[in-house]
Scaffold this motif. Sequence first.
Motif, PDB file in Angstrom:
ATOM      1  N   THR A 139      40.410  48.602  45.397  1.00 12.91           N
ATOM      2  CA  THR A 139      39.922  47.271  45.066  1.00 12.91           C
ATOM      3  C   THR A 139      40.825  46.627  44.025  1.00 12.91           C
ATOM      4  N   ALA A 140      41.217  45.381  44.281  1.00 17.29           N
ATOM      5  CA  ALA A 140      42.061  44.646  43.335  1.00 17.29           C
ATOM      6  C   ALA A 140      41.222  43.569  42.662  1.00 17.29           C
ATOM      7  N   THR A 141      41.394  43.406  41.351  1.00 19.08           N
ATOM      8  CA  THR A 141      40.687  42.376  40.595  1.00 19.08           C
ATOM      9  C   THR A 141      41.719  41.476  39.934  1.00 19.08           C
ATOM     10  N   PRO A 142      41.397  40.185  39.753  1.00 16.86           N
ATOM     11  CA  PRO A 142      42.359  39.304  39.087  1.00 16.86           C
ATOM     12  C   PRO A 142      42.547  39.705  37.625  1.00 16.86           C
ATOM     13  N   ARG A 143      43.728  39.433  37.113  1.00 15.34           N
ATOM     14  CA  ARG A 143      44.003  39.727  35.702  1.00 15.34           C
ATOM     15  C   ARG A 143      43.074  38.915  34.812  1.00 15.34           C
ATOM     16  N   PRO A 144      42.624  39.507  33.716  1.00 17.69           N
ATOM     17  CA  PRO A 144      41.666  38.814  32.842  1.00 17.69           C
ATOM     18  C   PRO A 144      42.172  37.477  32.305  1.00 17.69           C
ATOM     19  N   LEU A 145      43.453  37.370  31.980  1.00 13.49           N
ATOM     20  CA  LEU A 145      43.971  36.121  31.432  1.00 13.49           C
ATOM     21  C   LEU A 145      43.880  35.004  32.460  1.00 13.49           C
ATOM     22  N   MET A 146      44.298  35.267  33.685  1.00 10.06           N
ATOM     23  CA  MET A 146      44.231  34.243  34.724  1.00 10.06           C
ATOM     24  C   MET A 146      42.776  33.873  35.028  1.00 10.06           C
ATOM     25  N   ARG A 147      41.902  34.864  35.021  1.00 10.55           N
ATOM     26  CA  ARG A 147      40.481  34.610  35.266  1.00 10.55           C
ATOM     27  C   ARG A 147      39.928  33.666  34.194  1.00 10.55           C
ATOM     28  N   ASP A 148      40.266  33.937  32.941  1.00 13.02           N
ATOM     29  CA  ASP A 148      39.779  33.106  31.844  1.00 13.02           C
ATOM     30  C   ASP A 148      40.376  31.702  31.891  1.00 13.02           C
ATOM     31  N   LEU A 149      41.661  31.604  32.204  1.00 17.55           N
ATOM     32  CA  LEU A 149      42.296  30.286  32.302  1.00 17.55           C
ATOM     33  C   LEU A 149      41.685  29.459  33.422  1.00 17.55           C
ATOM     34  N   LYS A 150      41.384  30.086  34.541  1.00 18.83           N
ATOM     35  CA  LYS A 150      40.735  29.371  35.648  1.00 18.83           C
ATOM     36  C   LYS A 150      39.341  28.902  35.238  1.00 18.83           C
ATOM     37  N   ALA A 151      38.608  29.748  34.514  1.00 12.84           N
ATOM     38  CA  ALA A 151      37.265  29.368  34.062  1.00 12.84           C
ATOM     39  C   ALA A 151      37.336  28.194  33.087  1.00 12.84           C
ATOM     40  N   VAL A 152      38.305  28.208  32.177  1.00 11.34           N
ATOM     41  CA  VAL A 152      38.474  27.101  31.234  1.00 11.34           C
ATOM     42  C   VAL A 152      38.841  25.826  31.998  1.00 11.34           C
ATOM     43  N   GLY A 153      39.734  25.938  32.977  1.00 12.54           N
ATOM     44  CA  GLY A 153      40.120  24.782  33.784  1.00 12.54           C
ATOM     45  C   GLY A 153      38.943  24.188  34.545  1.00 12.54           C
ATOM     46  N   LYS A 154      38.087  25.037  35.091  1.00 12.96           N
ATOM     47  CA  LYS A 154      36.902  24.546  35.800  1.00 12.96           C
ATOM     48  C   LYS A 154      35.963  23.806  34.850  1.00 12.96           C
ATOM     49  N   LYS A 155      35.838  24.307  33.638  1.00 13.70           N
ATOM     50  CA  LYS A 155      34.961  23.641  32.670  1.00 13.70           C
ATOM     51  C   LYS A 155      35.558  22.309  32.213  1.00 13.70           C
ATOM     52  N   PHE A 156      36.891  22.248  32.111  1.00 13.40           N
ATOM     53  CA  PHE A 156      37.533  20.965  31.804  1.00 13.40           C
ATOM     54  C   PHE A 156      37.217  19.953  32.907  1.00 13.40           C
ATOM     55  N   MET A 157      37.227  20.401  34.155  1.00 16.22           N
ATOM     56  CA  MET A 157      36.917  19.505  35.268  1.00 16.22           C
ATOM     57  C   MET A 157      35.464  19.023  35.203  1.00 16.22           C
ATOM     58  N   HIS A 158      34.556  19.886  34.756  1.00 16.69           N
ATOM     59  CA  HIS A 158      33.157  19.472  34.610  1.00 16.69           C
ATOM     60  C   HIS A 158      33.018  18.379  33.561  1.00 16.69           C
ATOM     61  N   VAL A 159      33.863  18.416  32.535  1.00 14.97           N
ATOM     62  CA  VAL A 159      33.809  17.375  31.501  1.00 14.97           C
ATOM     63  C   VAL A 159      34.481  16.106  32.004  1.00 14.97           C
ATOM     64  N   LEU A 160      35.575  16.242  32.747  1.00  8.88           N
ATOM     65  CA  LEU A 160      36.267  15.060  33.263  1.00  8.88           C
ATOM     66  C   LEU A 160      35.430  14.317  34.296  1.00  8.88           C
ATOM     67  N   TYR A 161      34.648  15.042  35.063  1.00 10.63           N
ATOM     68  CA  TYR A 161      33.743  14.447  36.046  1.00 10.63           C
ATOM     69  C   TYR A 161      32.324  14.907  35.729  1.00 10.63           C
TER      70      TYR A 161
END
Length: 193
Positions: free
Chosen positions: A13-35
């Motif tokens: 089983t492969a899991t995404p690297r924690p840094l990329m996972r966190d950056l994607k989560a932060v980016g999604k939350k930025f999008m929630h604020v922008l829209y």
Amino acid sequence: MAEAVESPGDPGTATPRPLMRDLKAVGKKFMHVLYPRKSNTLLRDWDLWGPLILCVTLALMLQRGSVDSEKDGGPQFAEVFVIVWFGAVTITLNSKLLGGNISFFQSLCVLGYCILPLTVAMLVCRLVLLAEPGPINFMVRLFVVIVMFAWSIVASTAFLADSQPPNRKALAVYPVFLFYFVISWMILTFTPQ
């Protein structure tokens, strides 16, 4: 594409690297604020990485360029940092005391992420200040700050309003208004040395 790391528990089983996972989560939350829309995603999956990044960015942009901090008269990094975090903590405590059903860190997360429009306003104001100062320059900065101030208010209330009892929503939103007003005022009155 994000690199994957084999999970130690399951070799296939492969899991995404924690840094990329966190950056994607932060980016999604930025999008929630922008829209801004009523959604529990920002509340359910809270983190403080985005608010920390935004607070540091805003504090650095508000930092004056002077080496001698005694003479510039502007907010220093620590002052901006303390105002943002103390304000967010105060609003969160107010929300809890009014009977809100939101956790302490969820509220800090929402208030911190909703600084994004004001951080964008600071960036635009810094660019506008590169031009010749004058009344047009100030009017452009005023317009940008007012629009982004309103955006921060709308975004934060979209997430926080449902967490308050119906008869106390105005009491919960008023401190949010003051919090973003103080930050907007610091942005509008910023002048580089």
